[in-house]
Structure formats: C-alpha cells, structure tokens
Design an enzyme around this catalytic site. Structure first.
Site, PDB file in Angstrom:
ATOM      1  N   SER A 210       0.841  -1.193   0.000  1.00  0.00           N
ATOM      2  CA  SER A 210       0.000   0.000   0.000  1.00  0.00           C
ATOM      3  C   SER A 210       0.882   1.251   0.000  1.00  0.00           C
ATOM      4  O   SER A 210       1.695   1.425  -0.903  1.00  0.00           O
ATOM      5  CB  SER A 210      -0.975  -0.040   1.187  1.00  0.00           C
ATOM      6  N   GLU A 328      -9.239  -5.653  -3.936  1.00  0.00           N
ATOM      7  CA  GLU A 328      -8.568  -4.524  -3.281  1.00  0.00           C
ATOM      8  C   GLU A 328      -9.550  -3.476  -2.749  1.00  0.00           C
ATOM      9  O   GLU A 328      -9.279  -2.808  -1.753  1.00  0.00           O
ATOM     10  CB  GLU A 328      -7.603  -3.840  -4.257  1.00  0.00           C
ATOM     11  N   HIS A 418      -7.698  -5.667   0.412  1.00  0.00           N
ATOM     12  CA  HIS A 418      -6.450  -4.903   0.476  1.00  0.00           C
ATOM     13  C   HIS A 418      -5.779  -5.168   1.822  1.00  0.00           C
ATOM     14  O   HIS A 418      -6.350  -4.878   2.867  1.00  0.00           O
ATOM     15  CB  HIS A 418      -6.786  -3.417   0.327  1.00  0.00           C
TER      16      HIS A 418
END
Length: 508
Positions: A210, A328, A418
């Site tokens: 990320s 995600e 995610h």
C-alpha cells in the site's frame, strides 16, 4: 544505558556492535532467532528538529537493551470496531514524535554469514501504521535465511508538511518529504550496521504494501537512494499522483492558517496532539484515516514523478517483484454506496470523460455500482504491477495475483481484500483471529518462501515450489496465489490497457 546479563539461548547472543554503540537483543519464540527491538536510527525529530531531515543518533556507552519496540509515530487510532482495527490493530502501542526506531530479526550465528537483508516499509496511507504490528513479526522470514528489518517513519503532517519557510531554511531548498528521508536514513543505517547482525549490506531488498509499496517506488525513483538496495517488492501499491513543491507549500500555508499561526516557529511550538487534530479529517467509511500530506516531487528526494522515472528505465533496482489482490476495493468502498452517489462522484472527478468511464465500469443498480467501484480500486493496483513489469527494461520481473479469501464470517463480502496477503507473506497467520485452514498454512509457507528466495537471488523459484514464470514468459503473465498456486490472468487487460493509454486514474 543498563548493562545486562547475556543469555546463551539464542543466535547472536552476544552484544552486537553498531556505529553508535552495543545492542543486546532477545531470543524469539524460536531460540534460533534473535530480535533487536527499538533500535534508534535517527535522533528524535522533536523541538527544533520537527520538520527537518533526520539527524544522527548520539552514541551511547555500555550496552543498550533492545528488548522493547520503540514508540510508533503520531497517528489517529482507527475507529474501534472498524475492519482494519479489528484485523490488525487490536492492541494500542505507545505513540510519540520520538519514533524513529527500527527492529531486526536474525538467525545468523555470527557476523560473517552475509545473509540477504529484507527491509519492510509498512503501509497505512502515510498516516498510520508501524513496523511493530504483530503481523510484521519477522521471526519466520528470519528462520528461512534472511535478516529482516522493519522501521517506523514520520507520518501525516509530521512527515510530509511542506512550507515556504521550511524550504528556505533547508540546505537543499526543499521541504515536505521528511517521512521518505526517514526511510532513506534507515537504509543508510542498514548499509553501515547490518553486517554485524549477519546480513549482507550489498544484498538488500526493500518491500512494502500500500503506502509502503508507493514508498518502495519512490525510493526506486530517487537518485539519493541509489546503492542502498538491489531488489524491490511492490505489494498493492501505486504510482501516486505527485504534487510539486509549490502546490505542497500552498497546502502547508493553508494548514498554518487553520492552526491560527503565522510562522513555522509557531507551528513548532504547538503540541503534537493539536497539530494532529487539525491535520487529519474524520475517518472514512472503512474506519481508516486519510491525510492531506503525501510524498511530493520536492526537487531533492524526488526530482521527477516516479512513474516517469520507471517509464524512462532509470529506476534504482536490479530486479523487481510486484502484485495485487483480487478484491482490493472492498474495504475502501462503503457498502451503503448508491448508484446515484457513484455516478455523481465519477462525474465530479472526470467531467466530460465520465461517460467513457461508465462504459468501462457499467452499472445499473446500487449493488452493481458498489461492485464497479471496488473493481476500479482493484484495477488501479493491478495496473501498477503491470506497469512496473512493462517499464522494467532488460530485467526479470515477477508478477503475482493474490486471490485467497481469508476464512471467516466476512469472507464473502471482503474477499481477498487490500492487505489480506500480509500475514501470508510474513507467515504470521496466527497474528489475526481467523479459522485458518491447512490450505492457508501451505499458502503462507509458499509465499514467505517465494519472497525470501527473491531476496536471496532476484528469483522466487526454488525446488519444491510451483514454478513462477517471469513476466512475459506465459500468456497469463502472473502467478496466482490462492487455494492453488498456478499461473493466473490479471483483471481484464483490455480495460487496464485503456486506462493506461487514456490516462484514467482507476481509483474510485
């Protein structure tokens, strides 16, 4: 510092000498691994050092106990009961501006072993997170043959405030990228000291997820970071739209006005809690915090947007592994999103081009709008992985697509969300409370082995693991990491190619 008795129960049980003094680690759960927690790599960025480049640590006499994690950097706690709070942040950690610490896990028995080194850059939107979350315990990776380092770096307004006064006082005529300079300083610490922990300073892999993955891309794009690592792993991250110094300075001036002050000196006199309260808006629908302060093209750490550096083939890496997850967007898009809200927000964002977007992501109901919004986030992450592979010139690149749905009551809604891959990469499934199966444990063992193999030699393959072809070697172009480990096709390449060609930002 306190002198301690030395235990003979772990690897490197004797004190380890660093450039600033000796450190005493502690045995892990596996006594073959020693962990050194809370190691300072820069001076505390407090007082007049707030919003300055990281400064050297003072040396210490005697032996410093490295048995407890350092403070995490200033951040807002996640909303209690929110998805990520429950999943990863169950236990609060001490917080302070004095937070520039790193942690080392090693199973080396001597300083001469020269094991490959992996340096982890945590995610959290550049506004939250730390290197000491239970999910990032480095013991299992260390037991597989690497020296693992995790770090903290300044976040939010403390890590990324630009301001004309800060630019004027800086010897490099730059401001705003303090968190990135912290990461670079940690890599300098690794270069100078990691050999004494059994690591090889000439074989360093940086990896992150990320915002940590965006950090990896930024470091690959910075001339200042050249020579401090050889390989890079990018997990679910993107080439961030990089503001220039002037616009970031304007944001800093506006922040000063919101704080009711007229100078940086007055800002430095404000308590950290007050700065944090004004800097960070309320959490979004997922319970995550959001920030107005991000890495920028400041003319010093970054002179060109990272995407353009990669496009030109000028990045600082010898080999790269990248990938994304199948779902995600499920933790970012509120389940209450309506089709009307979605269409309004897309029209606001894309203006006259909104109809082109709707052709790529068609929806005629609230549920379809939610699905397409989550798909857009998924595609952005996948596009980055494919872009990295396309841009790498003459280098082997390995791409993955993670589609394992962690088991549990929320599995159908969140899917391979995610951050879902984190506990598999670190082989730390038990750090998260889920009904893990043998399939999950086999996948975690395989993924952690792939990552370690890549750090060792720039290739994740090894006997006993399903073969991972390099990008471009097969039509599928990536390795699927899920209930089965086998070649897999990323999300529809036609849509990703259109987005790349036409300049759409697929993030909803």
């Amino acid at each position: 510092m306190v002198t301690v008795a030395i235990s003979a129960s772990a690897a490197l049980h004797k004190p380890v000498q660093t450039a600033k003094g000796a450190l005493q680690g502690a045995p892990g759960k596996d006594p073959a691994v020693t962990v050194f927690r809370g190691v300072p790599y820069a001076a505390p960025p407090i007082g007049n050092l707030r919003w300055k480049s990281p400064q050297p640590v003072h040396s210490w006499a005697g032996i410093r106990r490295a048995e407890s994690f350092g403070n995490i950097c200033v951040q807002n706690p996640l909303k209690p009961g929110s998805f990520y709070q429950v999943e990863f942040y169950e236990s609060p950690e001490p917080m302070s501006e004095d937070c520039l610490y790193l942690n080392v896990w090693t199973a080396a028995s001597s300083a001469s072993e020269k094991r490959p080194v992996m340096v982890w850059l945590h995610g959290g939107g550049f506004v939250e997170g730390s290197g000491s979350l239970p999910s990032f315990n480095g013991e299992h990776l260390a037991s597989k043959g690497v020296v693992l380092v995790t770090i903290n770096y300044r976040l939010g307004v403390f890590g990324f405030l630009a301001h004309p006064e800060l630019t004027a006082e800086d010897p490099h005529h730059s401001s705003g990228n303090y968190g990135m300079l912290d990461q670079l300083e940690a890599l300098k610490w690794v270069k100078a000291n990691i050999q004494n922990f059994g690591g090889n300073p000439e074989n360093v892999t940086i990896f992150g997820q990320s915002a940590g993955a965006s950090s990896v891309l930024n470091l690959c794009a910075s001339a200042l970071a050249r020579g401090y690592f050889r390989r890079a792993i990018v997990q679910s991250g993107g080439f961030m739209p990089a503001a220039d110094l002037k616009s970031a300075e304007e944001t800093g001036v506006n922040f000063s006005k919101r704080m009711g002050v007229a100078s940086v000196a007055e800002l430095r006199s404000k308590p950290a809690a007050e700065l944090q309260r004004i800097a960070i808006p309320p959490p979004n629908g997922s319970g995550a915090n959001v920030s107005r302060f991000w890495p920028i093209v400041d003319g010093y750490f970054l002179t060109t947007a990272p995407r353009e550096v990669f496009r030109a083939g000028e990045e600082n890496t010898h080999s790269l592994l990248a990938g994304s997850n199948a779902n995600e967007g499920t933790t970012f898009i509120p389940p209450t999103l309506t089709e009307k809200q979605w269409r309004s927000q897309i029209k606001t964002r894309y203006g006259a081009r909104a109809e082109e977007y709707f052709k790529l992501y068609p929806a005629s109901s609230d549920h379809e709008a939610w699905e397409q919004a989550t798909n857009a986030v998924r595609d952005l992450m996948a596009r980055t992985a494919l872009d990295v592979a396309r841009f790498e010139k003459g280098q082997k690149t390995f791409i993955y697509y993670f589609d394992r749905r962690p088991p549990g009551h929320d599995s159908d809604h969140y899917g391979a969300y995610h951050s879902a891959e984190l506990v598999y990469v670190f082989d730390n499934l038990d750090s998260v409370k889920r009904p893990w199966t043998e399939t999950d444990r086999r996948l975690a063992d395989a993924m952690s082995s792939y990552w370690v193999n890549f750090a060792k030699a720039g290739d994740p393959n090894h006997a006993g693991l399903p073969y991972w072809p390099a990008f471009g070697a097969t039509p599928a172009r990536s390795l699927g990491l899920g209930a089965q480990v086998k070649p897999a096709t990323m999300p529809p390449t036609e849509r990703l190619d259109t987005l790349t060609k036409d300049g759409f930002d697929a993030m909803f």
